[in-house]
Design an enzyme around this catalytic site. Structure first.
Site, short mmCIF file in Angstrom:
data_model
loop_
_atom_site.label_atom_id
_atom_site.label_comp_id
_atom_site.label_asym_id
_atom_site.label_seq_id
_atom_site.Cartn_x
_atom_site.Cartn_y
_atom_site.Cartn_z
N ASP A 1 0.85 -1.18 0.00
CA ASP A 1 0.00 0.00 0.00
C ASP A 1 0.90 1.25 0.00
O ASP A 1 1.85 1.33 -0.77
CB ASP A 1 -0.94 -0.06 1.21
CG ASP A 1 -2.05 0.97 1.17
OD1 ASP A 1 -3.09 0.70 0.56
OD2 ASP A 1 -1.88 2.06 1.75
N TRP A 2 0.62 2.24 0.87
CA TRP A 2 1.45 3.45 0.91
C TRP A 2 2.88 3.16 1.35
O TRP A 2 3.79 3.96 1.13
CB TRP A 2 0.82 4.50 1.83
CG TRP A 2 0.11 5.57 1.07
CD1 TRP A 2 -1.22 5.64 0.80
CD2 TRP A 2 0.70 6.73 0.47
NE1 TRP A 2 -1.50 6.77 0.07
CE2 TRP A 2 -0.34 7.46 -0.15
CE3 TRP A 2 2.00 7.22 0.40
CZ2 TRP A 2 -0.11 8.65 -0.82
CZ3 TRP A 2 2.22 8.41 -0.28
CH2 TRP A 2 1.18 9.12 -0.88
N TRP B 1 -13.02 6.03 -2.82
CA TRP B 1 -12.30 5.85 -1.57
C TRP B 1 -11.67 7.17 -1.12
O TRP B 1 -11.73 7.53 0.06
CB TRP B 1 -11.25 4.77 -1.76
CG TRP B 1 -10.11 4.75 -0.79
CD1 TRP B 1 -8.78 4.78 -1.09
CD2 TRP B 1 -10.18 4.67 0.64
NE1 TRP B 1 -8.02 4.73 0.05
CE2 TRP B 1 -8.85 4.67 1.13
CE3 TRP B 1 -11.23 4.62 1.55
CZ2 TRP B 1 -8.55 4.61 2.49
CZ3 TRP B 1 -10.94 4.57 2.92
CH2 TRP B 1 -9.61 4.56 3.37
N ASP C 1 -7.35 -8.83 -4.01
CA ASP C 1 -7.23 -7.38 -4.08
C ASP C 1 -7.50 -6.96 -5.52
O ASP C 1 -6.59 -6.86 -6.34
CB ASP C 1 -5.83 -6.95 -3.64
CG ASP C 1 -5.70 -5.44 -3.54
OD1 ASP C 1 -6.65 -4.73 -3.93
OD2 ASP C 1 -4.65 -4.96 -3.08
N HIS D 1 -6.30 -7.22 0.19
CA HIS D 1 -5.38 -6.08 0.11
C HIS D 1 -4.38 -6.11 1.26
O HIS D 1 -3.19 -5.87 1.05
CB HIS D 1 -6.17 -4.78 0.13
CG HIS D 1 -5.30 -3.56 0.00
ND1 HIS D 1 -4.57 -3.29 -1.14
CD2 HIS D 1 -5.02 -2.55 0.87
CE1 HIS D 1 -3.88 -2.17 -0.98
NE2 HIS D 1 -4.13 -1.71 0.23
#
Length: 302
Positions: free
Chosen positions: A123-124, A164, A250, A280
């Site tokens: 993710d980030w 989102w 995901d 995810h």
């Protein structure tokens, strides 16, 4: 820069999270400092495995991966990004920029003087971690990417991401634990949901979690787009080994693993995997298996 610091009592008694806290300070870029929390487990003389979390999680996400990696002989470091976990939380949305997050984590890596790093980024954790690799390639030995990307804004975001981004900024009750619950296949217990909400006693602490989706470069003229394009130029010229480990459930990130496999030379010939029982937040769904694959990848590429 105004910030809040979550009371330590919020983190008492969390299941499977008995790691000792460690802290360092980074320049807030406005004349002050911010405190960064990180887990640091395993032998200090071993090459580090750096575990980078994303939105809206914190190092609790890695509680099932740290012990097996330590048992395999590795030093494991899992920081909480500014605005998350036990790290300080600036209170204004405008305090959070992509570049600041990169600079804060560059400072952390430099202060710890990490060398020979194996990076796992999700993710980030990928949006920031990949920029670290591009900025300090000599410090990194190999890269494992899971359910992440390094967008430049040259490709449009899908409607799910746009929704989102709007949701994160506007929903009255931003429930991090429930968001993470929705991104897993195994599903969290109520205690685990509460643990993900622990860093955020109330909405004043949530500016970073709300702002992160808006920081993803989504147009070619996004402020972070040039830096990410420059990072890709560096990354595509590196020979360090690259492994992709993406979750099959995901759907938003489906196919992104091919970008890394096609653009990074060190991805050739590696045992890339799509994990069938992972969403995810694959660290929640298949954490021990993921740790095993990272350890095997390290051994194979030493």
């Amino acid at each position: 820069m105004q910030f809040l610091r979550t009371d330590d009592a919020q983190f008492d008694g969390l299941s499977d999270y008995a790691f000792s806290p460690n802290y360092l300070e980074v320049d807030d870029t406005e004349g002050g400092v911010l405190r960064v929390h990180f887990i640091d487990e395993g032998p200090r003389d071993a090459a580090p495995v750096l575990l980078m979390h994303g939105e809206p999680t914190w190092s609790y996400l890695y509680r099932h991966m740290i012990p097996p990696l330590v048992e395999a002989g590795h030093r494991v470091i899992a920081p909480d990004l500014i605005g998350f976990g036990r790290s300080d939380k600036p209170t204004a949305l405008e305090d959070y920029t992509y570049q600041r997050h990169v600079d804060w984590m560059v400072s952390a890596v430099q202060q710890l003087d990490l060398q020979g790093i194996t990076l796992f980024a999700q993710d980030w954790g990928g949006l920031i971690g990949l920029r670290l690799v591009a900025a300090m390639p000599d410090r990194f030995a190999r890269l494992v990417v899971g359910n992440t990307a390094l967008p430049t804004g040259d490709q449009p975001m899908n409607k799910a991401f746009e929704s989102w981004r709007e949701y994160a900024l506007t929903v009255p009750d931003f429930n991090a634990g429930r968001i993470i619950y929705g991104g897993t296949t195994t599903k969290l217990t109520e205690a685990e949901v509460a643990a993900y909400n622990a860093p955020f006693p109330d909405d004043r602490y949530q500016a970073g979690a709300r702002k992160f989706p808006a920081l993803v470069p989504s147009t070619p003229d996004d402020p972070a787009a040039p830096a990410n394009r420059a990072a890709w130029k560096v990354l595509s010229g590196l020979s360090l080994p690259v492994l992709t480990t993406f979750g099959a459930d995901d759907k938003i990130m489906a196919g992104v693993e091919k970008v890394f496999q096609n653009q990074m030379p060190g991805a050739a010939g590696q045992d890339h995997v799509i994990l069938p029982d992972a969403g995810h937040f694959l660290q929640e769904d298949v954490g021990p298996e993921l740790a095993r694959r990272i350890a095997e990848f390290i051994e194979k590429t030493c």
